[in-house]
Scaffold this motif. Structure first.
Motif, mmCIF file in Angstrom:
data_model
loop_
_atom_site.group_PDB
_atom_site.id
_atom_site.type_symbol
_atom_site.label_atom_id
_atom_site.label_comp_id
_atom_site.label_asym_id
_atom_site.label_seq_id
_atom_site.Cartn_x
_atom_site.Cartn_y
_atom_site.Cartn_z
ATOM 1 N N GLY A 121 -16.144 -5.069 5.530
ATOM 2 C CA GLY A 121 -16.478 -4.424 6.653
ATOM 3 C C GLY A 121 -15.763 -5.422 7.770
ATOM 4 O O GLY A 121 -15.695 -6.540 7.890
ATOM 5 N N VAL A 122 -14.723 -4.609 8.523
ATOM 6 C CA VAL A 122 -13.944 -5.302 9.421
ATOM 7 C C VAL A 122 -14.372 -4.648 11.081
ATOM 8 O O VAL A 122 -14.224 -3.386 10.899
ATOM 9 C CB VAL A 122 -12.693 -5.111 9.172
ATOM 10 N N GLY A 123 -14.528 -5.542 11.747
ATOM 11 C CA GLY A 123 -14.881 -5.030 13.280
ATOM 12 C C GLY A 123 -14.223 -5.890 14.366
ATOM 13 O O GLY A 123 -14.607 -7.107 14.154
ATOM 14 N N THR A 124 -13.541 -5.386 15.448
ATOM 15 C CA THR A 124 -13.400 -6.159 16.459
ATOM 16 C C THR A 124 -13.931 -5.425 17.658
ATOM 17 O O THR A 124 -13.904 -4.335 17.713
ATOM 18 C CB THR A 124 -11.750 -6.336 16.642
ATOM 19 N N ASN A 125 -14.270 -6.345 18.650
ATOM 20 C CA ASN A 125 -14.735 -5.803 19.968
ATOM 21 C C ASN A 125 -14.345 -6.505 21.185
ATOM 22 O O ASN A 125 -14.048 -7.597 21.023
ATOM 23 C CB ASN A 125 -16.483 -6.160 19.890
ATOM 24 N N GLY A 126 -14.316 -5.807 22.315
ATOM 25 C CA GLY A 126 -13.697 -6.389 23.580
ATOM 26 C C GLY A 126 -14.781 -5.997 24.580
ATOM 27 O O GLY A 126 -15.203 -4.788 24.603
ATOM 28 N N ALA A 127 -14.959 -6.778 25.484
ATOM 29 C CA ALA A 127 -15.711 -6.500 26.644
ATOM 30 C C ALA A 127 -15.209 -6.877 27.732
ATOM 31 O O ALA A 127 -14.230 -8.059 28.015
ATOM 32 C CB ALA A 127 -17.091 -7.238 26.543
ATOM 33 N N THR A 169 -21.420 -3.809 14.911
ATOM 34 C CA THR A 169 -22.457 -4.463 15.355
ATOM 35 C C THR A 169 -21.953 -5.950 15.153
ATOM 36 O O THR A 169 -22.551 -7.026 15.802
ATOM 37 C CB THR A 169 -23.783 -4.554 14.377
ATOM 38 N N ILE A 170 -20.828 -6.400 14.426
ATOM 39 C CA ILE A 170 -20.841 -7.879 14.020
ATOM 40 C C ILE A 170 -20.588 -8.571 15.098
ATOM 41 O O ILE A 170 -20.993 -9.746 15.399
ATOM 42 C CB ILE A 170 -19.576 -7.909 12.849
ATOM 43 N N ALA A 171 -19.220 -8.154 16.051
ATOM 44 C CA ALA A 171 -18.693 -9.207 16.764
ATOM 45 C C ALA A 171 -18.917 -8.763 18.275
ATOM 46 O O ALA A 171 -18.110 -9.129 19.163
ATOM 47 C CB ALA A 171 -17.465 -9.464 16.416
#
Lengths: 754, 295, 164
Positions: A608-614, A716-718
């Protein structure tokens, strides 16, 4: 060459949409059976205490009370009343002592639930308080023991060595070693060490936990809001000493699950009660009581990295203590699964991981959307930013330089395949317009932005079985144990079957979990359904298709002719009769990790791969902040229903956003102080970031059904570290603990000034 | 040990005050009057209160109902059984007290506002409620009837402590009267520290009479972080009669934070809430001044 | 003085009566005595919105209302929204926007949205957010719910326009 699909890849609405908007969806919540009794749980008042005596007399004296039950009564029908997926450590009702405040201690049964509730308030208990331990780090070496002896379930081979171990609160130690981290630190130019903490949070499904047991003759039927009916059947059969075919578990739709309604929860209790009174028994928890059922592990994570001047990470060690609360639930698996990826999605030669599941006197912790991965990413992705900050490295380039890429071994030794980590990062940066100038605010308003990269392994090895039943009129029933709790599995599974069979997916009937009818599935959990059950459905549909073709050939029909399916059956049976049944069974390849080094050639079926930006805006005076933009990019293989997949990304992201900013179970001497939605704040519409963007990468999981894989957890991960990093970027202070609150910024700024 | 569950009470619906007094005057603290009933229901459901009898006021006539201006236009009378939604929809309230509908926007939710009553809200005594400090800042007063007659009390004098009011057994609030002060401006600041939609960490209701930048008179009421809504009189004294400026605001904020000791709870520590109070007193006053006298 | 009474009221257009006890809440009576399952108790505090119904056309939390006081009222639940097989435009909009996942909170959102649009046919984002701030969706279908409100509003406006 692009494949052309007719069923998968389309954003068809949920099959059950009409029922959901008219209020007619079937949930256990409102199930009532003739002669049914309602059970109301009486709960312990102390986190750790011996139970000297229980006085039931006042409760029993209330008119309408059918019976008041304690563990002594339960023992008459279940002699060994201890359950759990990893350890048989949880008593059906408190047995001799209570291990957390809020633990079920007795149950009142009545035909009228308000009578049961009133009577439960009249039970009195004499306790003898004993010292308690609440903090996971303290519990690792504390003299206070939550359990006198460890009781691993025999189901998991990797826990057998723990049997009979005494004098410890450590339920499980997961170890991983790759290379020589100490030597790595010694030759690194810089060594960084940080400690990060995650708080205790809860799933709070809008449909609170609910189960009904109904014993008739020699059969036990359970109607339960469960994500894992097959496991419930196995565990109930074990507790009763019955063969599995005498236990039937039925699950309609769930009003949310998120990992909470897994393994075994209220089912053992209602089963025992129904056996005792030989009537159907229902227990529905209130929202408040849910907080005493299962939670997400708080965790303390000490992470240390050796880095060279040029930004290459040479070595990393991870020491993680998971606060499992009073009962192990599935904590040991969380400890293992999140443990082996806890060094992050980076290509590091020397890695040591020690991930420990620890008992404390808090409510139990189990699976919650991400299986521990979000707690680990909070640490490793905040750590990455802090290293970059201190070394003056570009935060993106520092990551990129160390990123794991397909074909390289992950810390466990398993080679990375179909994990679009860099692609996901690139897409994220593109959406964030990372390379364009960024307005950092002015006056008292400061703006900042942050990114984070996360990945997770998938619970393995697990099995899914599916049955496709073609009826003689040419219609199709799909029998699966996957539970639709909102993720849209019914729809996607019908799309997969429809694709193989050439059917319009909206005409396929999905038959919900009923263990008498639907075949085995390990559970609706950990992003596994699309890949595992999806593959089983594909195989079952292919099997049915093949058998139908054989049937057609046997009656002299030309393969591929346009004649309706019913014609085949009519020719074969002389009328509309018979079935064609296709079966598919799937278990992915797996190699058990070495117990000492955690090394395995195939530790997970996929990644499962996820990237997040805020982007955040902080009022530097009040320290109140607003997340103005959140971007989530996930690799979910080929989206089999893009709209539903995006909804999963979005929903998971908002949930994790709550875990990042607003949600926190607050304890005072072991007593939970905020067990209600008035004081435990889950996100509402006003909390939504103004810009909320979810995307997936253009990817294919080569061995997934039609290229698909799981989507329910990746965002959810990062997400938390992306926000934490953005806050640090805006304010210059580093938050080490979740949740990120205005006050935590205030306190950090104060410390920084001092 | 408290007794759980909702059972074991009866409901009576008197149609006259005399009847109501008779039903309420039993000496039993578990007999309670009920307006909209939302707060009572919450307390009953969370097992904080188990009634033996609920005395519904909904069939009591005239004195509890109606919303209108006095003949001289100097005050507005609000019957105690008006729901929040009725206030929200009232053109009269909007023109005289725009602060009320602004406060409604973040007060609970529409379903609660459709049921909760003005009088029940005043009599509840929960220090986190949004409206009592606002009524205090507006110099509201309540008319109270009881077995021994009728009296009038400033809203400010209704509160003794945490969930404690000065209402005697059998006493009922029939109406709220709020003076109309066209030359005053008022605001309510609900400071939340967790989710946007939450109980306030601090609530701050301010009304001021301004002449240019000079404060003629004012009320500052703090709620949520204390055991009851409380006038910040020291801060008021600092400000009264003086021109708003940075130094004065600092002085007022100092006075405000010195005169009260705020409580730590899940919405923030005493230290942080005090910090917020200092900032929001300043900001609210600045906003009121710039609204009244734009530069 | 009594702890039991017969209440008579209109439920989704039909006159009904039922004996209720003083402590029974409206959501309990709808669920257990009228077998209506679309109105659901979740938070028990009136702040999640899952139990939203209309009493005399006003949305209320049926978990915070005693059934006793339903006497003489006109009650509408989610079951009373569709006209036979014809869905209410708000229900249609929720399907179109995919504005739900598990569906448990959906009745409450639909009831609130329908009421909002009856008062304000063209609400701004801010107005929608504030009006629905007291409804919780743990699956967090919030972005899609915002879409649904706009779709429903547009549908209602086009119907209004089409009228002679």
């Amino acid at each position: 060459m692009t494949e052309v699909f007719t069923s998968v890849g389309r954003s068809i609405p949920r099959l059950e949409a009409r029922d959901k908007v008219t209020g007619r969806t079937e949930y256990v919540h409102h199930l009532r059976l003739p002669r049914m009794l309602y059970g109301k749980i009486f709960r312990s008042a102390y986190p750790h205490a011996r139970i000297k005596s229980v006085d039931k007399s006042a409760a029993e004296a209330i008119e309408g009370v059918f019976r008041v039950v304690t563990i002594d009564d339960i023992r008459t029908v279940i002699p060994h009343p201890y359950y759990g997926p990893a350890f048989h450590d949880q008593p059906i009702l408190a047995d001799g002592k209570t291990r957390f405040s809020g633990e079920p201690l007795a149950v009142v049964l009545a035909e009228d639930p308000s009578i049961a509730e009133e009577a439960a308030g009249l039970i009195t208990v004499e306790y003898e308080e004993i010292p308690a331990v609440f903090d996971e780090v303290e519990a690792m070496t504390s003299d206070v023991l939550v359990h006198d002896e460890l009781k691993p379930a025999s189901t998991f081979a990797d826990l057998k060595h723990l049997k009979g171990r005494k004098g410890t609160n450590i339920a499980l130690d997961h170890k991983l070693l790759r290379g020589d981290p100490e030597a790595g630190f010694a030759k690194s130019d810089f060594v960084f060490e940080h400690v990060f903490r995650s708080q205790q949070v809860m799933h709070t499904p809008m449909e609170p936990f609910v189960s009904v047991a109904d014993v008739t003759g020699d059969r036990m039927t359970l109607h339960t809001a469960s994500q894992g009916p097959s496991f419930v059947r196995i565990e109930i059969a074990r507790l009763l000493g019955w063969p599995e075919n005498r236990v039937r578990v039925k699950v309609p739709f769930l009003g949310g699950g998120f990992g909470g309604k897994l393994y075994i929860k209220l089912e053992a209790l209602v089963t025992a009660l129904s056996l005792l009174v030989r009537r159907p028994v229902k227990i529905s928890l209130t929202m408040e009581e849910q907080f005493f059922m299962v939670t997400r592990h708080p965790c303390t994570f000490r992470i240390k990295s050796g880095v060279n001047k040029d930004g290459k990470i040479i070595a990393r060690t991870c020491d993680i203590a998971w606060n499992g609360g009073a009962y192990a639930d599935i904590g040991p698996r969380v400890t293992q699964k999140a443990g082996f990826t806890s060094a992050g999605p980076y290509d590091i030669e020397n890695v040591r991981i020690r991930s420990s599941a620890v008992y404390t006197n808090r409510p139990p912790a189990g699976a919650l959307r991400g299986f521990g991965a979000p707690q680990t990413a909070w640490a490793y992705e905040r750590h990455m930013d802090m290293i970059a900050e201190e070394m003056g490295l570009d935060k993106v380039e520092f990551r990129r330089q160390n990123l794991l890429r397909d074909g390289r071994p992950q810390a466990s030794g398993t080679i990375l395949v179909d994990a679009a980590i860099e692609k996901s990062l690139d897409k994220l940066l593109d959406i964030m317009k990372w390379n364009q100038p960024f307005d950092r605010g002015s006056g008292r308003i400061r703006r900042g932005r942050g990114i984070a990269v996360g990945f997770k392994g998938i619970t393995s090895p697990t099995t899914s079985v599916a049955i496709v039943n073609l009826y003689a009129d040419g219609s199709c029933g799909l029998f699966i144990g996957t539970v639709d709790m909102g993720q849209g599995s019914d729809t996607v599974m019908a799309q997969i079957a429809g694709e193989v069979l050439g059917f319009d997916p909206t005409t396929i009937k999905v038959i919900h979990s009923d263990t008498d009818v639907t075949p085995y599935d390990m559970g609706t959990l950990g992003s596994r359904s699309t890949f595992h059950m999806g593959t089983a459905v594909r195989l079952a549909a292919e099997d049915a298709k093949k058998k139908l073709a054989e049937l057609a050939a046997s009656v002299g029909m030309v393969p591929g002719s346009n004649q309706p399916i019913s014609e085949i059956f009519e020719r074969r049976y002389g009328m509309r009769a018979g079935n064609v049944i296709g079966v598919g069974s799937f278990i992915p390849e797996y190699q058990k990790p070495d117990p000492e080094t955690g090394q395995s050639l195939k530790v997970t079926p996929f990644w499962g791969v996820g990237t997040n930006g805020a982007e955040v805006e902080v009022d530097m005076e009040t320290c109140q902040f607003t997340v103005t933009k959140l971007v989530n990019v996930a690799d979910i293989g080929r989206p089999l229903n893009p709209k539903l997949a995006l909804q999963q990304l979005s929903g998971a992201g908002i949930m994790q956003y709550g875990f990042t900013t607003t949600e926190n179970m607050i304890f005072k001497e072991g007593q939970l102080t905020n067990a209600s939605l008035a004081d435990y704040k889950i996100p509402g519409l006003l909390d939504m970031p103004r810009e909320w963007i979810n995307e997936f990468t253009d990817s294919i999981q080569h061995d997934g059904p039609f290229g698909g894989k799981g989507a329910g957890e990746t965002t959810t991960i990062a997400l938390s570290p992306a926000i934490g990093n953005a806050i640090a970027d805006a304010t210059g202070v580093q938050l080490m603990d979740l949740p990120c609150t205005a006050e935590s910024i205030f306190q950090a700024l104060k410390r920084a000034k001092a | 040990m408290e007794v759980a569950g909702l059972r074991g009470f009866d409901i009576v619906e008197p149609s006259s005050l005399e009847e109501a007094f008779g039903l309420l005057g039993t000496g039993d603290p578990a007999v309670r009057p009920m307006g909209g009933g939302t707060a009572l229901m919450l307390m009953m459901k969370s097992e904080l209160f188990k009634p033996t009898r609920l005395v519904s006021l909904r069939k009591l006539g005239e004195p509890f109902h109606g919303l209108g201006e006095s003949a001289d236009g100097k005050w507005v009378r609000i019957g105690a059984l008006n729901t929040f939604s009725m206030l929200d929809h009232s053109p009269l309230m909007k023109s005289h007290f725009p602060i009320i509908s602004r406060t409604m926007n973040t007060l609970a939710n529409l379903r609660v506002r459709n049921v909760a009553s003005v009088g029940g809200n005043l009599a509840h005594g929960d220090p986190h409620l949004d409206l009592p400090p606002v009524w205090m800042a507006l110099d509201g007063e309540v008319r109270i009837v009881g077995p021994s007659g009728e009296r009038v009390s400033a809203v400010a004098d209704l509160y003794k402590g945490y969930y404690e009011t000065t209402l005697e057994e059998g006493e009922l609030i029939t109406e709220l009267r709020v003076p109309v002060k066209p030359d005053w401006k008022s605001s309510y600041t609900k400071v939340t520290t967790r989710a946007a939609h939450d109980w306030p960490a601090i609530g701050l209701a301010i009304s001021v009479q301004l002449s240019g930048r000079q404060i003629q008179d004012l009320r500052i009421v703090l709620s949520a972080a204390l055991d009851k809504p409380t006038r910040l009189t020291a801060a008021e004294t600092v400000l009264r009669g003086r021109d708003i400026g940075e130094a004065l605001l600092r002085e007022a904020a100092d006075a405000a934070t010195e005169e009260v000791e705020l409580e730590t709870d899940n919405r923030g520590s005493q230290e942080y809430k005090t910090h917020l109070l200092r900032i929001y007193v300043t900001r609210a006053l600045q906003d009121l001044v710039s609204e009244a006298a734009p530069k | 003085m009594s702890d039991i009474r017969t209440i008579r009221f209109t439920l989704n257009g039909t006159k009904v009566s039922k004996v209720v006890e003083a402590h029974e809440t409206v959501v309990d009576v709808l669920t257990r005595k009228f077998d209506l399952s679309g109105t659901r108790e979740s938070c028990r505090q009136g702040l999640c919105g899952c139990c939203t119904i209309y009493v005399d056309s006003n949305p209320v939390s049926s978990c915070l209302m005693l059934a006793w006081f339903l006497d003489g009222t006109d009650v509408r639940t989610i079951e009373g929204l569709a006209d036979g097989d014809t869905l209410d435009p708000v229900q249609e909009a929720f399907i179109e926007a995919g504005a739900f996942q598990c569906g448990f909170c959906t009745s409450g959102f639909i009831m609130m949205v329908k009421h909002l649009l009856s008062e304000n046919p063209d609400p701004s984002d801010e107005e929608i957010r504030h009006r629905l701030a007291g409804n919780l969706c743990r699956c967090s279908a919030y972005p899609e719910i915002m879409d649904a409100v706009k779709i429903a509003a547009a549908k209602a406006r086009s119907v209004a326009k089409a009228r002679p």
